[in-house]
Design a protein around this motif. Structure first.
Motif, PDB file in Angstrom:
ATOM      1  N   ASP A  28       0.828  -1.210   0.000  1.00 22.94           N
ATOM      2  CA  ASP A  28       0.000   0.000   0.000  1.00 22.94           C
ATOM      3  C   ASP A  28       0.863   1.260   0.000  1.00 22.94           C
ATOM      4  O   ASP A  28       0.500   2.271  -0.620  1.00 22.94           O
ATOM      5  CB  ASP A  28      -0.920   0.004   1.220  1.00 22.94           C
ATOM      6  CG  ASP A  28      -2.022  -1.036   1.125  1.00 22.94           C
ATOM      7  OD1 ASP A  28      -2.319  -1.476  -0.001  1.00 22.94           O
ATOM      8  OD2 ASP A  28      -2.579  -1.417   2.175  1.00 22.94           O
ATOM      9  N   LEU A  29       1.992   1.207   0.696  1.00 18.24           N
ATOM     10  CA  LEU A  29       2.888   2.365   0.728  1.00 18.24           C
ATOM     11  C   LEU A  29       3.467   2.648  -0.654  1.00 18.24           C
ATOM     12  O   LEU A  29       3.573   3.813  -1.061  1.00 18.24           O
ATOM     13  CB  LEU A  29       4.010   2.122   1.737  1.00 18.24           C
ATOM     14  CG  LEU A  29       5.043   3.248   1.871  1.00 18.24           C
ATOM     15  CD1 LEU A  29       4.390   4.510   2.423  1.00 18.24           C
ATOM     16  CD2 LEU A  29       6.205   2.811   2.755  1.00 18.24           C
ATOM     17  N   ILE A  30       3.842   1.600  -1.374  1.00 17.29           N
ATOM     18  CA  ILE A  30       4.353   1.789  -2.737  1.00 17.29           C
ATOM     19  C   ILE A  30       3.287   2.418  -3.622  1.00 17.29           C
ATOM     20  O   ILE A  30       3.556   3.338  -4.405  1.00 17.29           O
ATOM     21  CB  ILE A  30       4.828   0.444  -3.307  1.00 17.29           C
ATOM     22  CG1 ILE A  30       6.034  -0.073  -2.520  1.00 17.29           C
ATOM     23  CG2 ILE A  30       5.186   0.577  -4.788  1.00 17.29           C
ATOM     24  CD1 ILE A  30       6.487  -1.457  -2.931  1.00 17.29           C
ATOM     25  N   LEU A  74      -0.776  13.652  10.818  1.00 12.12           N
ATOM     26  CA  LEU A  74      -0.533  12.254  10.457  1.00 12.12           C
ATOM     27  C   LEU A  74       0.965  11.958  10.374  1.00 12.12           C
ATOM     28  O   LEU A  74       1.425  10.896  10.822  1.00 12.12           O
ATOM     29  CB  LEU A  74      -1.210  11.946   9.121  1.00 12.12           C
ATOM     30  CG  LEU A  74      -2.744  11.973   9.126  1.00 12.12           C
ATOM     31  CD1 LEU A  74      -3.281  11.858   7.706  1.00 12.12           C
ATOM     32  CD2 LEU A  74      -3.300  10.853   9.997  1.00 12.12           C
ATOM     33  N   LEU A  75       1.724  12.888   9.816  1.00  7.58           N
ATOM     34  CA  LEU A  75       3.175  12.712   9.766  1.00  7.58           C
ATOM     35  C   LEU A  75       3.779  12.709  11.166  1.00  7.58           C
ATOM     36  O   LEU A  75       4.687  11.921  11.461  1.00  7.58           O
ATOM     37  CB  LEU A  75       3.802  13.822   8.921  1.00  7.58           C
ATOM     38  CG  LEU A  75       3.607  13.708   7.408  1.00  7.58           C
ATOM     39  CD1 LEU A  75       4.035  14.993   6.715  1.00  7.58           C
ATOM     40  CD2 LEU A  75       4.392  12.529   6.849  1.00  7.58           C
ATOM     41  N   ALA A 111       3.478  -0.270  10.782  1.00  8.04           N
ATOM     42  CA  ALA A 111       2.566  -0.509   9.664  1.00  8.04           C
ATOM     43  C   ALA A 111       1.191   0.092   9.938  1.00  8.04           C
ATOM     44  O   ALA A 111       0.542   0.632   9.032  1.00  8.04           O
ATOM     45  CB  ALA A 111       2.447  -2.012   9.401  1.00  8.04           C
ATOM     46  N   LEU A 112       0.743   0.013  11.190  1.00 10.03           N
ATOM     47  CA  LEU A 112      -0.552   0.593  11.542  1.00 10.03           C
ATOM     48  C   LEU A 112      -0.530   2.114  11.393  1.00 10.03           C
ATOM     49  O   LEU A 112      -1.488   2.714  10.876  1.00 10.03           O
ATOM     50  CB  LEU A 112      -0.921   0.205  12.972  1.00 10.03           C
ATOM     51  CG  LEU A 112      -2.277   0.696  13.485  1.00 10.03           C
ATOM     52  CD1 LEU A 112      -3.410   0.122  12.632  1.00 10.03           C
ATOM     53  CD2 LEU A 112      -2.463   0.321  14.953  1.00 10.03           C
ATOM     54  N   LEU A 117      -1.969   6.898   8.200  1.00  8.73           N
ATOM     55  CA  LEU A 117      -1.517   8.034   7.393  1.00  8.73           C
ATOM     56  C   LEU A 117      -2.071   7.956   5.976  1.00  8.73           C
ATOM     57  O   LEU A 117      -2.574   8.953   5.441  1.00  8.73           O
ATOM     58  CB  LEU A 117       0.012   8.063   7.378  1.00  8.73           C
ATOM     59  CG  LEU A 117       0.690   9.238   6.667  1.00  8.73           C
ATOM     60  CD1 LEU A 117       1.989   9.605   7.381  1.00  8.73           C
ATOM     61  CD2 LEU A 117       1.013   8.915   5.209  1.00  8.73           C
ATOM     62  N   MET A 118      -1.997   6.790   5.355  1.00  6.50           N
ATOM     63  CA  MET A 118      -2.469   6.657   3.980  1.00  6.50           C
ATOM     64  C   MET A 118      -3.990   6.754   3.888  1.00  6.50           C
ATOM     65  O   MET A 118      -4.532   7.271   2.906  1.00  6.50           O
ATOM     66  CB  MET A 118      -1.976   5.324   3.403  1.00  6.50           C
ATOM     67  CG  MET A 118      -0.473   5.249   3.220  1.00  6.50           C
ATOM     68  SD  MET A 118       0.099   3.694   2.487  1.00  6.50           S
ATOM     69  CE  MET A 118      -0.190   2.534   3.833  1.00  6.50           C
ATOM     70  N   ARG A 119      -4.675   6.260   4.916  1.00  7.39           N
ATOM     71  CA  ARG A 119      -6.142   6.256   4.879  1.00  7.39           C
ATOM     72  C   ARG A 119      -6.715   7.660   5.034  1.00  7.39           C
ATOM     73  O   ARG A 119      -7.696   8.022   4.369  1.00  7.39           O
ATOM     74  CB  ARG A 119      -6.662   5.335   5.993  1.00  7.39           C
ATOM     75  CG  ARG A 119      -8.171   5.366   6.200  1.00  7.39           C
ATOM     76  CD  ARG A 119      -8.910   4.831   4.988  1.00  7.39           C
ATOM     77  NE  ARG A 119     -10.340   4.809   5.200  1.00  7.39           N
ATOM     78  CZ  ARG A 119     -11.147   5.867   5.050  1.00  7.39           C
ATOM     79  NH1 ARG A 119     -10.631   7.027   4.678  1.00  7.39           N
ATOM     80  NH2 ARG A 119     -12.440   5.756   5.262  1.00  7.39           N
ATOM     81  N   TYR A 120      -6.122   8.463   5.888  1.00  2.93           N
ATOM     82  CA  TYR A 120      -6.686   9.770   6.205  1.00  2.93           C
ATOM     83  C   TYR A 120      -5.897  10.931   5.604  1.00  2.93           C
ATOM     84  O   TYR A 120      -6.129  12.081   5.973  1.00  2.93           O
ATOM     85  CB  TYR A 120      -6.771   9.938   7.727  1.00  2.93           C
ATOM     86  CG  TYR A 120      -7.723   8.963   8.368  1.00  2.93           C
ATOM     87  CD1 TYR A 120      -9.101   9.152   8.291  1.00  2.93           C
ATOM     88  CD2 TYR A 120      -7.247   7.832   9.037  1.00  2.93           C
ATOM     89  CE1 TYR A 120      -9.979   8.250   8.868  1.00  2.93           C
ATOM     90  CE2 TYR A 120      -8.120   6.930   9.615  1.00  2.93           C
ATOM     91  CZ  TYR A 120      -9.485   7.141   9.528  1.00  2.93           C
ATOM     92  OH  TYR A 120     -10.358   6.244  10.098  1.00  2.93           O
ATOM     93  N   TRP A 121      -4.975  10.636   4.704  1.00  2.91           N
ATOM     94  CA  TRP A 121      -4.202  11.706   4.067  1.00  2.91           C
ATOM     95  C   TRP A 121      -5.115  12.587   3.224  1.00  2.91           C
ATOM     96  O   TRP A 121      -5.966  12.102   2.487  1.00  2.91           O
ATOM     97  CB  TRP A 121      -3.110  11.106   3.190  1.00  2.91           C
ATOM     98  CG  TRP A 121      -2.176  12.132   2.619  1.00  2.91           C
ATOM     99  CD1 TRP A 121      -2.227  12.696   1.385  1.00  2.91           C
ATOM    100  CD2 TRP A 121      -1.049  12.713   3.280  1.00  2.91           C
ATOM    101  NE1 TRP A 121      -1.209  13.589   1.214  1.00  2.91           N
ATOM    102  CE2 TRP A 121      -0.468  13.624   2.369  1.00  2.91           C
ATOM    103  CE3 TRP A 121      -0.480  12.551   4.540  1.00  2.91           C
ATOM    104  CZ2 TRP A 121       0.667  14.367   2.695  1.00  2.91           C
ATOM    105  CZ3 TRP A 121       0.640  13.293   4.863  1.00  2.91           C
ATOM    106  CH2 TRP A 121       1.202  14.187   3.944  1.00  2.91           C
ATOM    107  N   GLN A 122      -4.932  13.904   3.348  1.00  4.65           N
ATOM    108  CA  GLN A 122      -5.784  14.870   2.665  1.00  4.65           C
ATOM    109  C   GLN A 122      -5.020  15.522   1.508  1.00  4.65           C
ATOM    110  O   GLN A 122      -4.101  16.308   1.742  1.00  4.65           O
ATOM    111  CB  GLN A 122      -6.243  15.950   3.649  1.00  4.65           C
ATOM    112  CG  GLN A 122      -7.030  15.426   4.829  1.00  4.65           C
ATOM    113  CD  GLN A 122      -8.361  14.838   4.415  1.00  4.65           C
ATOM    114  OE1 GLN A 122      -9.082  15.418   3.596  1.00  4.65           O
ATOM    115  NE2 GLN A 122      -8.690  13.675   4.959  1.00  4.65           N
ATOM    116  N   PRO A 123      -5.367  15.214   0.258  1.00  5.10           N
ATOM    117  CA  PRO A 123      -4.723  15.904  -0.867  1.00  5.10           C
ATOM    118  C   PRO A 123      -5.118  17.378  -0.900  1.00  5.10           C
ATOM    119  O   PRO A 123      -6.258  17.736  -0.586  1.00  5.10           O
ATOM    120  CB  PRO A 123      -5.262  15.162  -2.094  1.00  5.10           C
ATOM    121  CG  PRO A 123      -5.840  13.891  -1.570  1.00  5.10           C
ATOM    122  CD  PRO A 123      -6.297  14.173  -0.185  1.00  5.10           C
ATOM    123  N   VAL A 124      -4.176  18.213  -1.273  1.00  9.54           N
ATOM    124  CA  VAL A 124      -4.431  19.649  -1.410  1.00  9.54           C
ATOM    125  C   VAL A 124      -4.665  19.926  -2.892  1.00  9.54           C
ATOM    126  O   VAL A 124      -3.724  19.966  -3.688  1.00  9.54           O
ATOM    127  CB  VAL A 124      -3.258  20.477  -0.866  1.00  9.54           C
ATOM    128  CG1 VAL A 124      -3.520  21.966  -1.078  1.00  9.54           C
ATOM    129  CG2 VAL A 124      -3.039  20.185   0.613  1.00  9.54           C
TER     130      VAL A 124
END
Length: 280
Positions: A28-30, A74-75, A111-112, A117-124
């Protein structure tokens, strides 16, 4: 005896389930870091940002600031988890509680944190890109070039992780050694290797830097992601001259090992010629 077998079975099951979760999170990270970002630009049409909006307006937009605040949180969650659990007092406390599952727990929480982070990341999307390749023919060729280089970098990263004892990195070897009564796997490594691993657990800084920054279009949230992770990677390791000397020695030994069959055949030829000359 039965209790020992049940304990070993429970440890192995937990370790293997964690391995599956970490493997899925890595895939998923890739997708999140590389292929999703490139896919948005593979046709040359950038949908990640709006260049028509001036920076002065974008930086005052509440939706942009809200998204950046969420992404920064998240970071911070990932960095705090990754650093706090690696801190020696916390690590020793968890070791006394979890035993051979300490490394497994560390990888699971990492991993969690990445999944969150990937699930709730907000694109600008309401801000311009810092750069965007749109002119033909580079609008097609540059995304393909990025895709190829990202694929190569991830292949190198996976290879390096395998070389640096991937089962030990994920906690599988700790459980295996505990079941056999062999103790900590790191204790079987040389002091120089232990010192190197304590200073640099996963040496993939250059490759991660490439996949973080090399994109056809760099949005504001991607700048935050790449900048924060690059700074963390730069500050996290503490390699010194002694580690470099150890790596050089290991590299030279590997090169000599690869060259040994060829060198042996070359050395044998003069001896055979000399023996034939003496016989004559």
């Amino acid at each position: 005896m039965a209790s020992v077998t049940v304990r070993g079975l429970a440890l192995c099951t937990t370790s293997l389930l964690n391995f599956a979760f970490v493997f899925i999170s890595g895939a998923d990270l890739i997708r999140f870091v590389s292929f999703r970002a490139i896919y948005h630009n593979i046709t040359g049409e950038t949908t990640l940002c709006r260049d028509s909006i001036p920076w002065s307006v974008a930086l005052r937009d509440s939706s942009v600031l809200r998204a950046l605040a969420v992404d920064l949180g998240l970071l911070a969650l990932f960095i705090v988890q990754h650093s706090l659990l690696a801190w020696l007092p916390v690590k020793q406390a968890l070791q006394s509680v979890l035993g051979p599952l300490n490394r497994t727990a560390y990888c699971f929480t990492t991993a969690l944190a990445l999944q969150i982070l990937m699930r709730y990341w907000q694109p600008v999307t309401n801000a311009p890109c810092l750069w965007s390749v749109r002119q033909a023919p580079w609008s097609v060729w540059f995304p393909l070039l990025c895709f190829s280089l990202h694929f190569l970098c991830w292949a190198i990263i996976c290879s390096i992780l395998m070389i640096f004892d991937y089962p030990e990195l994920l906690g599988i070897k700790q459980v295996y050694y505990d079941c056999l009564g062999l103790g900590d796997p790191l204790s079987h490594k040389s002091p120089c290797a232990q010192r190197l691993l304590s200073h640099l657990r996963h040496p993939v800084c250059l490759e991660l830097g490439v996949v973080l920054w090399l994109l056809p279009a760099l949005s504001l949230d991607r700048l935050l992601l790449a900048g924060a992770l690059s700074a963390y990677l730069a500050l996290a390791h503490s390699l010194d001259k002694q580690d470099l000397a150890y790596l050089c020695v290991q590299l030279n030994s590997k090169m000599q090992l690869f060259a040994q069959p060829h060198g042996g055949s070359v050395d044998a030829t003069p001896n055979e010629d000399t023996d034939d000359h003496k016989k004559k």
